[in-house]
Design a protein around this motif. Sequence first.
Motif, short mmCIF file in Angstrom:
data_model
loop_
_atom_site.label_atom_id
_atom_site.label_comp_id
_atom_site.label_asym_id
_atom_site.label_seq_id
_atom_site.Cartn_x
_atom_site.Cartn_y
_atom_site.Cartn_z
N THR A 256 -7.84 -5.14 -2.88
CA THR A 256 -7.65 -5.68 -1.79
C THR A 256 -6.39 -5.21 0.27
OG1 THR A 256 -7.73 -7.62 -2.22
CG2 THR A 256 -7.19 -7.87 -0.28
N THR A 257 -5.25 -4.94 -0.37
CA THR A 257 -4.69 -3.99 0.25
C THR A 257 -4.63 -3.21 1.35
OG1 THR A 257 -2.99 -4.42 -1.40
CG2 THR A 257 -2.81 -6.27 -0.89
N ASP A 258 -4.88 -2.48 0.68
CA ASP A 258 -5.59 -1.23 0.39
C ASP A 258 -6.01 -1.15 1.69
OD1 ASP A 258 -3.43 -0.02 -0.98
OD2 ASP A 258 -4.85 1.72 -1.29
N TRP A 259 -7.34 -2.35 1.68
CA TRP A 259 -8.72 -2.23 3.04
C TRP A 259 -7.86 -2.94 3.40
CZ3 TRP A 259 -10.15 -7.02 4.07
CH2 TRP A 259 -11.24 -6.90 5.35
N SER A 260 -6.49 -4.28 4.02
CA SER A 260 -6.11 -5.10 5.43
C SER A 260 -5.57 -3.75 5.37
CB SER A 260 -5.94 -5.82 4.68
OG SER A 260 -5.16 -5.45 3.73
N TYR A 261 -4.29 -3.17 5.31
CA TYR A 261 -4.37 -2.63 5.50
C TYR A 261 -4.22 -1.01 5.86
CZ TYR A 261 -0.64 1.50 7.41
OH TYR A 261 -0.02 1.65 8.15
N PRO B 296 0.92 -1.20 0.18
CA PRO B 296 0.19 0.12 0.33
C PRO B 296 1.11 0.93 -0.35
CG PRO B 296 -0.62 -1.45 1.68
CD PRO B 296 1.07 -2.09 1.65
N PHE B 297 0.49 2.45 -0.80
CA PHE B 297 -1.40 2.65 -1.32
C PHE B 297 -0.83 2.20 -2.48
CE2 PHE B 297 -1.66 4.37 3.11
CZ PHE B 297 -2.91 3.63 3.04
N GLY B 298 -2.34 2.33 -3.36
CA GLY B 298 -3.07 1.82 -4.58
C GLY B 298 -3.72 3.20 -4.64
N HIS B 299 -4.60 3.35 -3.58
CA HIS B 299 -5.01 4.27 -4.53
C HIS B 299 -5.09 6.20 -4.39
CE1 HIS B 299 -6.13 5.18 -0.05
NE2 HIS B 299 -6.84 5.57 0.33
N VAL B 300 -3.72 5.71 -3.64
CA VAL B 300 -3.13 7.50 -3.24
C VAL B 300 -1.78 7.13 -3.70
CG1 VAL B 300 -5.27 8.76 -2.03
CG2 VAL B 300 -2.74 7.24 -1.39
#
Length: 406
Positions: free
Chosen positions: A335-340, A290-294
């Motif tokens: 997935t990983t942005d959410w889990s972290y 992470p992160f992937g969304h920012v």
Amino acid sequence: MKTTILAIAGILLASVSYAEDSVQYWMKIKATDKYERSLVAATGVTIETVREDFVVALGNESEKKALDELGILEVSFPMTAEMDFPARDSAYHNYDEMTKKLQDLMAIHSNIASMQSIGKTYEGRDIWAVRISGQLAQADQLPAVVFMGGHHAREHLSIELPIFYVEYLLTEYAKGNPRIQSLVNSRDIHIIPMVNPDGAEYDIASGSYRSWRKNRARNSGNSFGVDLNRNYGFGWGGQGASSNPNSDTFRGPMAFSEPETKAIKKYVEDHQNITILLSFHTFSQLILYPFGHVYDDIPVVRDRQVHEVMAKKMATWNGYTPEKSSDLYLAAGDTTDWSYGEHKIISFTFELDPGDSGWGSGGFYPGAEIIPSVQQKNLEPVLYLIDYADNPYRALDAERGPIFKP
């Protein structure tokens, strides 16, 4: 530049046609940095190969038109079965074969392993999770790690690794392998090989690969499928996930709208002892975190450092490139942005072999001969993550010894 690209992306998304797009196109697109790659991803295409000054992507007719209007589409042509859909590889496990194999392994090794359905898909298939521990009755009191594969239907290799690691851990434990016995006896190991059974079955149902990515939810406008790896709640709805139901990166009508992602959410949240998560995908030979969304780094310095250090260490074994997800391009709702981001679980995505796309010898369908070597090259990273589940921060020089507290 970032502001300009985001503004263009917004205009672009508004202009994409919502008409049915059934033909998939292979496209070479000019893109020289993460901002330009994010602009490409914002159209809804799936970026499959990243190079210094271009990317290779798959997308539909309206997405191809949008890229052409931006003046960055260099080459495109429709994909056909003769080009990128080889005959089914019998060494890969379909849903029924996977289910039977796991059930057989559970019957043999019931003293250290159990199997349960964590939910059902749109088409009624069970999503299977395997739990392995030398102390099954008290496993919730042990440090836990979760591995999963098959979020995306066409990524069949990502399913083969979790299946293999279930078998490896159980059989090596039974053989008396001291390293494996030590790990299994002191850990709570969760493995979910096929998150998207409906999509995986649809991809092979005709006898030829369909290059299907999403699940099989029925959307408005007679289209099908949500990209499960754009449907998680942390950062959902941002750039790099499409609002177009015809897009391969369609994020769904809301976060966790899909039964598959709901099942993963509940399962992870029901096991508060999970400290590490790894999601297998294909392809490109990458270790992402992470992160992937920012574009921003993880703000907690030690958390950022532990991801970086562990990724670099695992790269020494599998030869993959370690990097932050958004250094490739923005992708929201993964997935990983959410889990972290939501649960502070140390989280990684492996983009498995091959390193590149190619007709019949690369991409999503590299042939069955690649399976054993990819399983073996990622074995040490998997064992490393199991080992460090008691305290991932042991990877940093400043930390020594376990700190896990149930």
